[in-house]
Motif scaffolding. Structure first.
Motif, PDB file in Angstrom:
ATOM      1  N   GLN A 104       0.848  -1.179   0.000  1.00 60.07           N
ATOM      2  CA  GLN A 104       0.000   0.000   0.000  1.00 60.07           C
ATOM      3  C   GLN A 104       0.887   1.233   0.000  1.00 60.07           C
ATOM      4  N   PHE A 160     -12.205   1.501   1.795  1.00 64.44           N
ATOM      5  CA  PHE A 160     -11.801   0.921   0.519  1.00 64.44           C
ATOM      6  C   PHE A 160     -12.806  -0.124   0.069  1.00 64.44           C
ATOM      7  N   ARG A 200     -11.938   8.976   1.692  1.00 70.98           N
ATOM      8  CA  ARG A 200     -11.516   9.498   3.000  1.00 70.98           C
ATOM      9  C   ARG A 200     -12.693  10.221   3.638  1.00 70.98           C
ATOM     10  N   GLN A 236     -14.387   4.320  -6.783  1.00 73.64           N
ATOM     11  CA  GLN A 236     -15.083   4.712  -5.571  1.00 73.64           C
ATOM     12  C   GLN A 236     -15.408   6.210  -5.617  1.00 73.64           C
ATOM     13  N   GLN A 250      -9.952   1.629   6.991  1.00 78.19           N
ATOM     14  CA  GLN A 250      -8.580   1.753   7.477  1.00 78.19           C
ATOM     15  C   GLN A 250      -8.438   2.955   8.390  1.00 78.19           C
ATOM     16  N   PHE A 272      -8.199  -3.229  -5.522  1.00 76.13           N
ATOM     17  CA  PHE A 272      -8.746  -2.221  -4.626  1.00 76.13           C
ATOM     18  C   PHE A 272      -8.963  -0.901  -5.348  1.00 76.13           C
ATOM     19  N   GLY A 273      -9.981  -0.176  -4.888  1.00 73.21           N
ATOM     20  CA  GLY A 273     -10.178   1.184  -5.348  1.00 73.21           C
ATOM     21  C   GLY A 273      -9.249   2.145  -4.626  1.00 73.21           C
ATOM     22  N   GLN A 274      -9.375   3.416  -4.950  1.00 74.47           N
ATOM     23  CA  GLN A 274      -8.505   4.429  -4.358  1.00 74.47           C
ATOM     24  C   GLN A 274      -8.980   4.879  -2.982  1.00 74.47           C
ATOM     25  N   GLY A 275     -10.155   4.447  -2.609  1.00 76.15           N
ATOM     26  CA  GLY A 275     -10.639   4.757  -1.271  1.00 76.15           C
ATOM     27  C   GLY A 275     -11.428   6.057  -1.182  1.00 76.15           C
ATOM     28  N   SER A 283      -1.732   6.811   0.584  1.00 77.74           N
ATOM     29  CA  SER A 283      -2.953   7.394   0.026  1.00 77.74           C
ATOM     30  C   SER A 283      -3.548   6.584  -1.128  1.00 77.74           C
ATOM     31  N   GLN A 284      -3.088   5.357  -1.308  1.00 83.17           N
ATOM     32  CA  GLN A 284      -3.657   4.507  -2.341  1.00 83.17           C
ATOM     33  C   GLN A 284      -4.225   3.232  -1.732  1.00 83.17           C
ATOM     34  N   GLY A 285      -5.008   2.511  -2.518  1.00 81.74           N
ATOM     35  CA  GLY A 285      -5.495   1.217  -2.075  1.00 81.74           C
ATOM     36  C   GLY A 285      -4.410   0.163  -2.160  1.00 81.74           C
ATOM     37  N   VAL A 315     -10.475   5.899   6.181  1.00 77.75           N
ATOM     38  CA  VAL A 315     -10.493   5.700   4.736  1.00 77.75           C
ATOM     39  C   VAL A 315     -11.205   4.382   4.465  1.00 77.75           C
ATOM     40  N   ARG A 319     -14.148  10.778  -3.406  1.00 74.14           N
ATOM     41  CA  ARG A 319     -12.798  10.515  -2.921  1.00 74.14           C
ATOM     42  C   ARG A 319     -12.618  11.073  -1.511  1.00 74.14           C
TER      43      ARG A 319
END
Lengths: 112, 114
Positions: A38, B91, B110, B6, B37, B105-108, A41-43, B89, B9
Motif C-alpha cells: 500500500q 476501501f 476518506r 469509488q 482503514q 482495490f479502489g482508491q478509497g 494514500s492509495q489502495g 479511509v 474521494r
C-alpha cells in the motif's frame, strides 16, 4: 487463516535489493502466501503469491522456506516509488471467500 | 478497464448526518469487499458480497452501518447517523471468485466526521 509476523519497519538504499521477511509458522498445507503493498494514500496492490516454490514476476520475487514457516519478498532494485507498507497474508487460495485479513505490515522506506 | 471506482474521494460531514459511499467493481467481477482503514486498527474487513449477496457482515461495527449491492456493478456503504469515530479511509475491492483472481482495490474514500 494462519497469522503472520512481520517487522514493523525497514530501510533500504535506492538501487539495492529490499528483502522483506515474514513468519507464518502455523501455515497449513493448503494455504498460500500472498504479498500486497500500500503506497501512501492509495489502495492495497497485489504483488505476488506462492505455495511452496519460489515465484518471480515483474514486480518481485518470493522465496518460501522448505518448511514453509517463513518467506521473503525481494524487490531486486528498490526505487523511491517502492516506499510503502508491505503486507504478508496467508490464506487458502481456493477459498470460497477470497477475503484478505491484513496485519500491520512492514513499512519500507527506500532512501536515496 | 478503469479498475474499481469509488466515490466520493473525500467526504466531510457533520456528526449525525447520513453518509453514503459508493463503489463500482471491475466489470465481470462477482465478489466485492468493503474495508475500513484507521491508524489505530489498520485495514479491517467490514463486509463482502458474492454475486450481489452479502455473505459475511461480521466486521460491520454496529447497526449504524449498512451495505447493499443492488446489482453486479454497484454497491453502497451507508452510515446513519455518522459519528466522529467513523472517520477513516474506506476501501472497496473486487475479484472474480470462480476464476480466483486477486483482489483489486479502489482508491478509497476518506471520510471525516466533524
Amino acid at each position: 487463516d494462519a497469522k503472520t509476523t512481520q517487522p514493523t519497519s525497514m530501510d533500504c538504499a535506492e538501487g539495492r535489493a529490499a528483502n522483506l521477511p515474514c513468519n507464518h509458522s502455523t501455515i497449513s498445507g493448503n494455504e498460500y502466501v500472498y504479498w500486497y503493498r500500500q503506497i501512501h494514500s492509495q489502495g492495497p496492490q497485489y504483488i505476488i503469491h506462492g505455495l511452496k516454490n519460489n515465484e518471480t514476476n515483474e514486480m518481485a520475487s518470493l522465496i518460501i522456506t522448505e518448511d514453509r514457516k517463513s518467506s521473503t519478498l525481494i524487490l531486486p532494485h528498490a526505487t523511491l516509488r517502492d516506499t510503502a507498507v508491505y503486507y504478508c497474508i496467508v490464506r487458502v487460495r481456493a477459498s470460497n471467500t477470497g477475503k484478505l485479513i491484513f496485519g500491520q505490515g512492514t513499512t519500507l522506506q527506500v532512501k536515496p | 478497464d478503469a479498475g474499481v471506482i469509488q466515490s466520493p474521494r473525500h467526504e466531510v460531514t457533520e456528526m449525525g448526518q447520513e453518509v453514503t459511499l459508493r463503489c463500482k467493481p471491475i466489470s465481470g467481477h462477482n465478489s466485492l469487499f468493503w474495508y475500513r482503514q484507521t491508524m489505530m486498527r489498520g485495514l479491517e474487513l467490514l463486509i463482502y458480497f458474492n454475486n450481489n449477496v452479502p455473505i459475511d457482515d461480521s466486521g460491520m461495527p454496529e447497526d449504524r452501518f449498512s451495505a447493499k449491492m443492488p446489482n453486479a456493478s454497484f454497491s453502497t456503504l451507508k452510515i446513519q447517523p455518522s459519528e466522529p469515530r467513523d472517520s477513516a479511509v474506506y476501501f472497496c475491492a473486487s475479484r472474480h471468485r470462480e476464476m480466483n483472481t486477486e483482489a483489486f482495490f479502489g482508491q478509497g474514500t476518506r471520510l471525516t466526521v466533524v
